[in-house]
Every structure is written in C-alpha cells, then in structure tokens.
Enzyme design. Structure first.
Site, short mmCIF file in Angstrom:
data_model
loop_
_atom_site.label_atom_id
_atom_site.label_comp_id
_atom_site.label_asym_id
_atom_site.label_seq_id
_atom_site.Cartn_x
_atom_site.Cartn_y
_atom_site.Cartn_z
N HIS A 3 0.81 -1.22 0.00
CA HIS A 3 0.00 0.00 0.00
C HIS A 3 0.85 1.27 0.00
O HIS A 3 0.65 2.15 0.83
CB HIS A 3 -0.94 0.02 1.21
CG HIS A 3 -1.87 -1.13 1.29
ND1 HIS A 3 -2.42 -1.58 2.48
CD2 HIS A 3 -2.37 -1.95 0.33
CE1 HIS A 3 -3.20 -2.62 2.24
NE2 HIS A 3 -3.18 -2.86 0.94
N PRO A 4 1.82 1.45 -0.91
CA PRO A 4 2.61 2.68 -0.91
C PRO A 4 1.79 3.89 -1.37
O PRO A 4 1.01 3.80 -2.31
CB PRO A 4 3.74 2.36 -1.90
CG PRO A 4 3.17 1.33 -2.82
CD PRO A 4 2.24 0.51 -1.97
#
Length: 531
Positions: free
Chosen positions: A469-470
């Site tokens: 989930h960057p």
C-alpha cells in the site's frame, strides 16, 4: 506527431477510472499509456491468481526497497502491477475504503473538498454492490464488490475468536463504523476478478474518443514555457511523442508518478542536478512523504485437515479445486488475500482502529516458495497509520532504471509499539477456544516469544514486509510544500495533474485500491469542469 486532448499515464486503479469516466464526454479525446501488456494471462482473472502474478517476471515491476535499517538491513520486495489494470490486476481483491476519519483528517490538513462527506458520493458512484445500494453503497457503478462465495470453517473460527475477546461483529467494514470482526468483500464479478481496467476501461474501448496503447514505457514529459505539452514514450526500441492539447495526468502510482516527474525535471532541484537532469521546476516534496503499511504474518500448524495447504499439495486436491471453480466459481480458487478480518485498537491513544488483521486459511514462508507441506494458516497484522516516512529517489537519469525505494519502516517508536501490540493481540486470538481448538502449535513466531515484547519486536524486524500500500509521494494540499492542489494540479506547472495513491496526504486505514478508484473518479470531474 500523434495528438490527443488528454493523456493518462497508467491504467491502474485511478487511471482506468479516470479514463473511463473522462471518455464519457465525446468531445474529449483520451489516450491511455500503459507500460505493461494486455491482461491475457488467465491467472489475472482467477481470484487466487495473484499468487501466480504478483512476482511474475513481466506482469509485475518486481521492485525492491533499499536496505531497511530497522529491518536488520533487509531489502523488502515491492511487487506492483505492470499490466493492463496495474496493481488492481494483481492485488488481493479486498475492498476497503478506510475510515471516515482518514478523509476528515485530509480536510484538517488543508485539503478542502476531501472530507469523507465529499468523497462518499464518488465511492458510491464507482460501486456495484452485490447486496444493493444504501446510504454507504452504490449499486449502479462499474466496480463490482461481492461477498466471498466460499468461506470455510477456519475463517469463521477467526471471527468467533474476535467475538470471544469482546470485539463487535461487523458485517460491513465500509459502512457506519470500521471496528470489529467480519467477512471481507472483494472486487469479484461473476466469480472472476474485477480489476479497474475490467470495470472502467475495457468495456469502453469501443468509444471513438478512447484509445489504449500498451507496452508504452513513458520516458519523460515534454515541457514548454512551464506547461506540459506532450509525452515521450517508448514501444520496443521505438521512441514516440504524443502531443496533448489539454492535460497530462500521471496515474502511474506512488513509485512511478514521482519517477516520471523527476525524469522530466520536476522535483528536488539538488537531486535532479546530481542526476544530470535539467531542472524545469524545483518541487522539493516530489518523491517524499512515502508511506506504506507494514505487515507481520503469524503462522500456525493446524491439527486438522481444514486448510488449503493439504489440498494444494495433493494432485487430487488440486483437481477438485479446479473442478469446483469451473462448476460453481467457488472453492479455494475464489479466495482473496484475506477471507475474514478484524479492525481493532491496540494503542491507548487511538480513537479508531489502528491495526488490521487478514485471516488466511493457508500458510507459506513466501509466495514464491509455495504453501507449507503441513496443514497451516496465517494471521496477518498490519499497522494502519504509520508515522514512519520514506522517499523515492532516481537511481539514474535512465527511464528504464528502477528507482531507489527507501520505505524507512519502524523509524517511529509508535510504529514499533503498534506492531508489537498487534502481534500480541494475534496471539490472544489464537489462544481462544474458538480458534485454539484448530491449532497444533505455533509455527512463527515460536511459542516462547508470545509475551516477550523484545522478542516480538525482533520477530517483526526479521520477518515483516509490505502489505502493498505505498502512498503519498506527490502529496496533495493547499500549503506551499504540497506537490498538487486540491484539484490534483501540479503546483507551478501547467497542463499536469497527478491522480493515484501518491496524492494521498496520509495513507488510508486499510487497503488502497478503493481509495485510488475514488481519486480517479474525482479527477475526471475536475478535468470535465475545466474543459
């Protein structure tokens, strides 16, 4: 020279939603540039197929972080989708929006118009909720969200374990409240993956004003007089340029959107000078503020044949799974990267859930190595609101070179405390009557670490990794340091917007796919109004 009105760089969660909605206006010519190929691999459409595609040599970018100091110098794999649909084509399919408080916090940070009440209509507009519409859900949108077809005894036992510890039952993590235990919903339509491209892009390619170019690796933006006027991209060994009459939108994700900006001379001036790139505009925060959810996976040996491990390790079991999916679209091949889950508070200062649990009825040391030979299952715990901040930097001025990723996990003491408390809660869940009756013994971490905080932190440091989930590397805001304004326009640069996870001021409390689709939907409206 080729010409279009709007170029969308990337066909992922936000890019597909943006292009699909924007092409509803026949007066706007839209061209989507996707670095990857078309989604012809059959595993891209079977829900469990992410196990085959996440580290695929051509379907994934297969990024790696630089050595992470707080993880004993480990380099963490960061798979990202390099295919039509982007990461929405290889993700774990779980549909989570985050908390209302996440978006209200964006508003408090200065992002006017991005409070939860502003974003909710776009979540609803995007959604085709299997259960029907209500005040929180839409039923007429392109993105199908559905209940799991096959739930199983172990995932139910995990829910029962949470209830046994006093957590509330939650039948809708995207409803009035996120806290509690229940079943995840998934982006699946008629048994098959519903990626953003499947929902928004592919059904609309018949429109004469919508064009998709795959295998198109963007090299740089063309900037003239402080305005973006085109995009240079490569197909094979051929370099091409497309001219834009209105705007370019970067929807290439939290890694590639800042990379393209910096390759084009938009970013921190000193870093660009070090790379030998002429500075078009000094934007110090490009590539900064990187955030990601760190996960630790606890695994247990089961005392009964109730996991997927034993089925995968048997030719007969594999055959039965294939037949079951072919006939009913159910069974293990329909599973997402989490079946049941729990959102909980483990830190005393948290007003809303600060950890998320994914229960997975199989176990493996890594996706690449395959499932364990013994019956086993996994409880994954991740911190929802990390304080640690990293950055994206260019490795060289070569557009084909992978950028340097510095996640800087666990550089905050709060992050360390939250992960340790989350792992401790996972142990308590495993010790309940509901779940404990299925456990032969803990596999990782070992039993003697269960209540030793130093040992648990050491376990996290040696075994944790990304939960994919960057965000936040082109931060939105109204302050001088923000990369984009509240209509996603890059500050100080004409004709350029960013619409993807990189604009999130802070990472949302949960999986990011739904939030990115909402961002794409909103950006389409911004551009339509401007046009």
């Amino acid at each position: 020279m080729d010409e279009t009105d709007v170029v969308v760089v990337g066909s992922g969660s936000a890019g597909s939603a943006l292009a699909g909605r924007l092409s509803e206006d026949p007066r706007i010519r839209v061209t989507v540039l996707e670095a990857g190929s078309k989604d012809t691999n059959p595993w891209l459409h079977v829900p469990i197929g992410y196990a085959k595609t996440m580290y695929h040599p051509t379907i994934s970018w297969n990024y790696q972080t630089e050595a992470e100091a707080e993880l004993h110098g480990r380099s963490v794999p960061w798979p990202r989708g390099r295919v039509l649909g982007g990461s929405s084509a290889i993700n774990g399919l779980i549909y989570i929006r985050g908390q209302a408080a996440d978006y209200d916090h964006w508003r408090q940070l200065g992002c006017t118009g991005w409070a939860y009440e502003d974003c909710l209509p776009y979540f609803k507009r995007s959604q085709n909720q299997e259960r029907g519409g209500n005040e929180f859900h839409g039923a007429d949108g392109p993105l199908t969200t559905s209940d799991l077809r096959d739930k199983g005894v172990l995932p139910q036992a995990f829910i029962d374990a949470a209830l046994e510890l006093g957590f509330p039952r939650n039948d809708d993590f995207n409803g009035a409240d996120q806290e509690g235990a229940g079943w995840y919903q998934v982006t699946v339509r008629n048994g098959f993956r519903c990626s953003a491209a499947t929902a928004y892009l592919k059904p609309n390619l018949k429109r004469p004003n919508l064009r998709l170019i795959t295998d198109a690796q963007v090299q740089r933006l063309v900037i003239e007089g402080g305005r973006v006027t085109g995009v240079v991209y490569r197909v094979g060994n051929e370099e091409r340029t497309i001219k834009v009459t209105r705007e370019v939108v970067l929807s290439a994700g939290a890694i590639n959107s800042p990379q393209v900006m910096m390759l084009s001379g938009l970013g921190p001036a000193q870093h660009l000078a070090e790379m030998g790139i002429a500075v078009q505009r000094d934007i110090p925060q490009v590539g900064q503020n990187l955030q990601d959810h760190l996960q630790a996976r606890l695994m247990y040996r089961a005392n009964q044949n109730v996991t997927i491990n034993e089925r995968v390790n048997s030719w007969l079991g594999m055959a039965k799974m294939g037949i079951e999916f072919a006939l009913t679209r159910g069974g293990p091949l329909s599973f997402a990267a989490g079946t049941s889950g729990l959102f909980a508070r483990v830190l005393p200062q948290s007003a809303t859930p600060d950890v998320q649990f994914h229960f997975i009825p199989w176990s493996a040391d890594s996706v690449k190595e395959g499932l364990h030979k013994f019956p086993g299952f996994t409880i994954s715990v991740c911190q929802l609101r990390p304080e640690s901040r990293g950055e994206i930097r260019l490795a060289s001025p070569d557009p084909m070179a992978k950028p340097h990723i510095h996640a800087r996990y666990l550089t905050s003491e709060t992050d360390k405390q939250c992960m340790v408390e989350g792992v401790k809660l996972a142990h308590r869940l495993a010790e309940t009557k509901a779940l404990g009756r299925f456990i032969a013994e803990p596999y990782a971490p070992p039993p003697n670490a269960a209540r030793d905080e130093a040992a648990l932190l050491e376990f996290v440091r040696r075994n944790s990794g990304t939960i994919y989930h960057p965000t936040s590397t082109c931060r939105m805001g109204e302050d001088a340091g923000a990369v984009v304004d509240t209509e996603l326009r890059v500050n100080g640069v004409g004709g350029l917007r960013v619409a993807d996870a990189s604009i999130m001021p802070t990472v949302v409390s949960g999986n990011t796919n739904a939030g990115c689709i909402m961002i794409g939907e909103r950006c389409a409206d911004f551009i339509k109004r401007a046009a």
